[in-house]
Design an enzyme around this catalytic site. Structure first.
Site, PDB file in Angstrom:
ATOM      1  CB  CYS A  31      -0.905   0.049   1.230  1.00  0.00           C
ATOM      2  SG  CYS A  31      -2.211  -1.180   1.283  1.00  0.00           S
ATOM      3  CG  ASP A  32       3.054   4.911  -1.147  1.00  0.00           C
ATOM      4  OD1 ASP A  32       4.011   4.652  -0.401  1.00  0.00           O
ATOM      5  OD2 ASP A  32       2.810   6.066  -1.570  1.00  0.00           O
ATOM      6  CB  SER A  33      -1.465   7.071   1.462  1.00  0.00           C
ATOM      7  OG  SER A  33      -2.178   5.926   1.894  1.00  0.00           O
ATOM      8  N   GLY A  89      -2.948   3.502  -3.065  1.00  0.00           N
ATOM      9  CA  GLY A  89      -2.761   2.388  -3.991  1.00  0.00           C
ATOM     10  C   GLY A  89      -2.692   1.081  -3.237  1.00  0.00           C
TER      11      GLY A  89
END
Length: 409
Positions: A70-72, A107
């Site tokens: 995950c990445d924000s 994501g």
């Protein structure tokens, strides 16, 4: 069905979100350099970073697993904002954001190695920011929280009061979308309930709790253990420049506090100690020794906010666990930068050697080599050690118990 579920992220918020939903992931940090990745839009950047993280972790696996990366990224006026990294950058970003509306893109990349499937999805949530004053921004930056989170804010922490509303998935703003993850898992044939796991719980009944101290060396061993812990605390260790502020500001959290016998000795040495334990029978006794400072809680799911403890102590806990990784992750989450984790190690083997027996490979969760590897994944570095004596055995010689210190970087 048993699922090996891996979270390819060092984010304490994502780990906390999963745990609150009944999921206990294995955490493996990807090591992807986020600063050198670019994409055509903020949303695509979040999805690409999530994919790179998941793929990096999968590349290092030797067994099948389901890996979530995950990445924000926060988008305001078409500009992507990640982690600011420095107080000045955080301050500038918060001034730019105040009174505006942004979109938090997270994501998600799910890779199931057994089925050789890779899914890449994006969830976006609209966020409305309050019109912060300069004084509020300065105070918020001084807490350190906005320096290490995407967009320089949190909705589940100190920054929650500065978010006036959201449109979309709340959990997505925290770091991952649970409804989206559920759908992605279903696409690879994994049901959401399959991820629900219960941490092993070690309980003592009233009879065992009543005789626990006497069968574990009593006050003599408790005092020896407390003095050894005290010698490794950063504000009391020999040569330390760290001083205890007026009012005893440093917070020591003892995991598996038991009857409170060690914690009480630490208090007698001048420390402020709080304790948690799973056993109500043990806590009944701990409440007498540490009134108002103990609570029922799982060491793998601590009811403590991020970066709130100066020291965490675990005496004779890790060797009892089937898997100590969740506890290590929680310790790293609640420790302040430069905080310390002090724990006994190699207890089962040291006891066996004292009895003239060989090592037991089936109980190695307190093995030093394992602890060093697990701790490193969460920014904990071994930087101190000592020993303390236990009660004499049949040979009239007292065994020495190793005690080690890890520091949070």
């Amino acid at each position: 069905m048993s699922v090996r579920f891996v979270l390819a992220s060092s984010s304490p918020a994502r780990l906390k979100t999963l745990r609150a939903a009944g999921v206990e992931p294995e955490v493996i940090v990807s090591g992807v350099d986020e600063d050198n990745v670019t994409a055509e839009s903020p949303g695509e950047l979040a999805r690409l970073l999530a994919t790179l993280k998941a793929r990096a972790v999968v590349a290092g696996l030797t067994e099948h697993a389901t890996v979530l990366g995950c990445d924000s990224v926060l988008e305001i006026d078409g500009v992507a904002y990640g982690k600011p990294g420095t107080p000045d950058a955080a301050r500038d970003r918060l001034r730019e954001m105040r009174g505006k509306t942004g979109v938090l893109h997270t994501g998600h990349c799910l890779i199931d190695t057994s089925g050789k499937q890779e899914l890449r999805e994006l969830e976006s949530t609209t966020v409305y920011f309050a019109d912060l004053t300069d004084e509020e921004i300065d105070a918020y930056v001084d807490t350190g929280e906005p320096l290490v989170v995407a967009g320089s804010f949190t909705v589940d922490g100190l920054g929650g009061a500065f978010v006036t509303g959201i449109e979309g998935d709340y959990h997505n703003v925290v770091g991952l979308s649970l409804p989206l993850l559920r759908r992605m898992l279903a696409s690879v044939g994994i049901s959401w309930p399959a991820l629900w796991q219960s941490s092993p719980r070690i309980q003592y009944d009233d009879t065992e709790a009543a005789r626990y101290d006497d069968t574990r060396g009593g006050f003599a061993r408790a005092k020896a253990a407390a003095e050894a812990v005290h010698s490794l605390l950063p504000w009391t260790a020999a040569g330390s420049s760290t001083e205890v502020p007026a009012g005893g500001g440093q917070r020591v959290l003892e995991l598996a506090v038991g009857t409170g016998i060690v914690g009480a000795e630490l208090v007698a040495l001048g420390n402020l100690v709080h304790g948690v334990d799973l056993s109500e029978s043990m806590l009944q006794r701990a409440r007498i020794r540490l009134p108002g400072h103990v609570a029922a809680a799982d060491a793998g799911r601590l009811p403590v906010a991020d970066r709130r403890c100066d020291a965490v102590v675990a005496i004779w806990l890790l060797h009892l666990l089937e898997d100590s990784s969740a506890v290590i992750a929680e310790v790293a989450r609640v420790l302040r930068p430069d905080g310390v984790f002090i724990t006994t190690t190699e207890k089962s083997d040291s006891s066996r050697y004292a009895d003239g027996r060989g090592p037991n490979d089936t109980r190695s969760q307190d093995a030093l080599s394992l602890l060093v590897a697990q701790a490193a994944r969460h920014g904990l570095t071994l930087d101190g050690a000592t020993t303390f004596p236990g009660p004499p055995r049949n040979t009239n010689e007292s065994p020495l118990y190793p005690l080690v210190r890890f520091r949070r970087t």
